[in-house]
Design a protein around this motif. Structure first.
Motif, mmCIF file in Angstrom:
data_model
loop_
_atom_site.group_PDB
_atom_site.id
_atom_site.type_symbol
_atom_site.label_atom_id
_atom_site.label_comp_id
_atom_site.label_asym_id
_atom_site.label_seq_id
_atom_site.Cartn_x
_atom_site.Cartn_y
_atom_site.Cartn_z
ATOM 1 N N UNK A 68 -5.253 1.473 -23.345
ATOM 2 C CA UNK A 68 -5.534 1.427 -21.907
ATOM 3 C C UNK A 68 -4.749 2.497 -21.159
ATOM 4 N N UNK A 69 -3.765 3.069 -21.846
ATOM 5 C CA UNK A 69 -3.032 4.206 -21.277
ATOM 6 C C UNK A 69 -3.561 5.501 -21.888
ATOM 7 N N UNK A 70 -4.862 5.633 -21.939
ATOM 8 C CA UNK A 70 -5.489 6.845 -22.476
ATOM 9 C C UNK A 70 -5.022 8.058 -21.676
ATOM 10 N N UNK A 71 -4.786 9.153 -22.370
ATOM 11 C CA UNK A 71 -4.271 10.351 -21.681
ATOM 12 C C UNK A 71 -5.217 11.537 -21.754
ATOM 13 N N UNK A 72 -6.396 11.314 -22.347
ATOM 14 C CA UNK A 72 -7.460 12.303 -22.327
ATOM 15 C C UNK A 72 -8.707 11.678 -21.724
ATOM 16 N N UNK A 73 -9.514 12.521 -21.092
ATOM 17 C CA UNK A 73 -10.740 12.039 -20.483
ATOM 18 C C UNK A 73 -11.904 12.922 -20.911
ATOM 19 N N UNK A 74 -12.887 12.321 -21.602
ATOM 20 C CA UNK A 74 -14.088 13.020 -22.049
ATOM 21 C C UNK A 74 -15.233 12.676 -21.099
ATOM 22 N N UNK A 75 -15.254 13.301 -19.915
ATOM 23 C CA UNK A 75 -16.300 13.025 -18.928
ATOM 24 C C UNK A 75 -16.490 11.532 -18.718
ATOM 25 N N UNK A 76 -15.403 10.853 -18.463
ATOM 26 C CA UNK A 76 -15.459 9.430 -18.187
ATOM 27 C C UNK A 76 -15.153 8.546 -19.371
ATOM 28 N N UNK A 77 -15.165 9.094 -20.575
ATOM 29 C CA UNK A 77 -14.799 8.296 -21.757
ATOM 30 C C UNK A 77 -13.324 8.514 -22.046
ATOM 31 N N UNK A 78 -12.506 7.456 -21.933
ATOM 32 C CA UNK A 78 -11.072 7.604 -22.193
ATOM 33 C C UNK A 78 -10.804 7.795 -23.676
ATOM 34 N N UNK A 79 -9.760 8.536 -23.979
ATOM 35 C CA UNK A 79 -9.394 8.793 -25.372
ATOM 36 C C UNK A 79 -7.884 8.854 -25.488
ATOM 37 N N UNK A 80 -7.384 8.281 -26.579
ATOM 38 C CA UNK A 80 -5.960 8.330 -26.856
ATOM 39 C C UNK A 80 -5.251 7.054 -26.448
ATOM 40 N N UNK A 81 -3.993 6.987 -26.831
ATOM 41 C CA UNK A 81 -3.153 5.837 -26.500
ATOM 42 C C UNK A 81 -1.722 6.321 -26.321
ATOM 43 N N UNK A 82 -0.948 5.552 -25.557
ATOM 44 C CA UNK A 82 0.450 5.893 -25.325
ATOM 45 C C UNK A 82 1.261 4.611 -25.228
ATOM 46 N N UNK B 226 -15.769 18.638 -28.806
ATOM 47 C CA UNK B 226 -15.506 17.840 -27.614
ATOM 48 C C UNK B 226 -14.682 18.615 -26.594
ATOM 49 N N UNK B 227 -15.005 18.396 -25.344
ATOM 50 C CA UNK B 227 -14.233 18.956 -24.231
ATOM 51 C C UNK B 227 -13.688 17.797 -23.414
ATOM 52 N N UNK B 228 -12.450 17.938 -22.973
ATOM 53 C CA UNK B 228 -11.796 16.852 -22.256
ATOM 54 C C UNK B 228 -10.865 17.422 -21.194
ATOM 55 N N UNK B 229 -10.216 16.518 -20.493
ATOM 56 C CA UNK B 229 -9.161 16.889 -19.549
ATOM 57 C C UNK B 229 -7.923 16.058 -19.866
ATOM 58 N N UNK B 230 -6.777 16.692 -19.738
ATOM 59 C CA UNK B 230 -5.501 16.000 -19.905
ATOM 60 C C UNK B 230 -5.216 15.267 -18.597
ATOM 61 N N UNK B 231 -5.243 13.956 -18.638
ATOM 62 C CA UNK B 231 -5.206 13.159 -17.412
ATOM 63 C C UNK B 231 -3.992 13.417 -16.522
ATOM 64 N N UNK B 232 -2.780 13.559 -17.056
ATOM 65 C CA UNK B 232 -1.631 13.753 -16.158
ATOM 66 C C UNK B 232 -1.713 14.997 -15.288
ATOM 67 N N UNK B 233 -2.368 16.065 -15.772
ATOM 68 C CA UNK B 233 -2.390 17.322 -15.017
ATOM 69 C C UNK B 233 -3.798 17.808 -14.686
ATOM 70 N N UNK B 234 -4.804 17.265 -15.358
ATOM 71 C CA UNK B 234 -6.168 17.745 -15.173
ATOM 72 C C UNK B 234 -6.492 19.002 -15.954
#
Length: 483
Positions: free
Chosen positions: A401-415, A374-382
């Motif tokens: 709902x506070x997902x901090x990773x983004x897999x091409x539009x699919x949110x992942x993670x929790x905070x 999987x490839x993603x982006x770290x939402x706070x910094x991109x």
């Protein structure tokens, strides 16, 4: 036509995986097309392959040493211990069944054809296959139906080099004793031997090598000194997990009974600004931790009970009251939630258990395993992040709902609401240097971050040079035979 050579050990943990990686990189540096192969492995530290399966982490590192992408054929049988007496059986990358240890012998005859099928497929189109055995051929009580050592060598027609570990002592007895207990046909398959993990003056063991050669009739391939940089490479065996003293940022990791995919820790361990402390059972989590990482687990519910039995749940709560940060990855992420449900009894009797309650999420385990690169982006910094997912279950809830990773539009993670507790299913995320820097900055503990991939590559090259210096590579390659 490919040639092959098999590295077997006179005991467990003699350094076979590291030697195979070094031999593979050294052969590749000589211009050969090389592939690694391990018929049967036992490990909860798995890697996800491009062809959609999972193999032992050591074979993934060996594939990297060969300059190849990992494939399921490199490790066709992977045993993943779930209890002291049972393991999940993964065949050519996919879960086949779960068996008790006493019942596995009856399954092995069904596995040999698939092992040989993978081996022949892998050998097509390369010059050399370096095969790694498992455990030791001296365990002659396991010889009937063997697919991991001499049984495979016989079926595939592969010559064997036997390796002893001098660091634990008694290496002459390891090697000579192995020949003494082996059936004559198996002993005849061993064409050479080597001694690994030597510390000190190599000349002091000249007479020892001569005595082993005299008593066995095998060719001596050399004495390989302790490779001091081995800790910079991803470890497969849980026995190799170790604390690493580095910089001022202190990362604490409780050592779970069924810890899995602990390569997540490797990029932190090699970061000069970070110290990683592995906490064994019976010891409290240190008061001075900046970050506590709850790692993956092969048996999440059982490891959660073990976590509580150590009093670590109390230590974790106190750490958070002091303003500390917590990250859960995969099984550790599930533990941090309010509840883990196992309606199908995948990890024991059907039911549900209360989680640690630091994330407002719930997990439901289900039989379908997610295996994905999987490839993603770290939402706070991109910043880009890549890794792999390998888990059972789905986690949902308000903190997701506070997902901090983004897999091409699919949110992942929790905070958590205050951001000090985070969790996700993505393994390997700390290998991304920019993310590692951003994450340490975010939790208020910036630290120097080195290029992790470059560190691994440099270390593999150093290992290959080490092998070329101390192991007779010319002789070893001459011993390999066409398959």
């Amino acid at each position: 036509m490919a040639r092959a050579i098999m590295i077997q050990g006179a005991g467990s943990n003699v350094g076979k995986s590291m030697l195979v990686a070094g031999i593979a990189r050294a052969a590749r540096n000589r211009g050969l097309s090389v592939a690694p192969f391990k018929p049967q492995n036992m490990s909860n530290n798995a890697a996800v392959t491009e062809d959609g399966g999972e193999i032992g982490r050591a074979q993934a590192l060996q594939a990297r040493a060969c300059g190849r992408a990992p494939r399921v054929d490199m490790n066709p049988v992977l045993l993943k211990p779930e209890t002291d007496q049972g393991a999940q059986v993964v065949v050519q990358g996919q879960r086949l069944t779960t068996v008790r240890a006493r019942d596995y012998a009856a399954l092995k005859p069904q596995l040999m054809p698939r092992v040989l099928d993978s081996f022949r497929r892998l050998a097509t189109g390369c010059d050399l296959v370096v095969v790694e055995g498992a455990g030791s051929p001296a365990e002659i009580n396991l010889r009937t139906g063997d697919i991991a050592n001499m049984g495979f060598a016989e079926a595939a027609g592969v010559p064997v080099v036997l390796v002893g570990d001098i660091d634990r002592g008694g290496v002459i007895a390891q090697l000579v004793g192995t020949k003494a207990v082996l059936p004559s046909d198996d002993a005849a398959r061993i064409t050479g031997f080597a001694v690994n993990k030597f510390r000190g003056d190599l000349s002091l063991f000249d007479s020892g090598m001569a005595e082993i050669a005299r008593r066995t009739g095998w060719s001596s391939l050399g004495v390989v000194p302790w490779f001091a940089q081995a800790w910079k490479l991803p470890a497969e065996d849980v026995m190799d997990i170790a604390s690493r003293k580095g910089g001022a940022v202190k990362v604490v990791v409780p050592r779970l009974n069924r810890i899995a995919n602990f390569d997540d820790l490797d990029p932190l361990s090699v970061s000069s600004g970070v110290s990683v402390e592995i906490v064994p059972e019976g010891r409290p989590l240190p008061l001075d931790a900046d970050l506590i990482v709850l790692p993956g687990s092969k048996s999440t519910i059982a490891d959660l009970a073990h976590f509580r039995a150590q009093g670590w749940d109390i230590d974790l709560a106190a750490h958070l009251r002091r303003g500390g940060h917590v990250l859960g990855i995969c099984g550790g992420y599930q533990m941090l939630g309010r509840r883990i449900s196992d309606p199908d009894g995948l990890e024991g009797p059907p039911g549900a258990v209360e989680g640690l309650g630091h994330l407002d999420v719930e997990t439901v385990l289900h039989p379908r395993k997610r295996l994905a690169l999987s490839a993603a982006h770290y939402r706070p910094t991109g910043d880009p992040v890549s890794g792999y997912e390998i888990h059972l279950g789905q986690t949902t809830g308000p903190d997701a709902e506070r997902a901090w990773l983004d897999f091409d539009g699919r949110p992942e993670g929790a905070a958590s609401a205050n951001g000090r507790v985070m969790g996700c299913y993505l393994h390997g995320l700390f290998a991304a240097d920019a993310f590692r820097q951003a994450y340490l900055d975010r939790i208020g503990h910036p630290a120097p971050v080195e290029d992790y991939d470059a560190t691994v590559e440099t270390t593999l090259d150093a290992l290959a040079a080490h092998i070329e210096t101390y192991l007779d590579m010319d002789r070893l390659l001459a011993l390999a035979e066409e398959v």
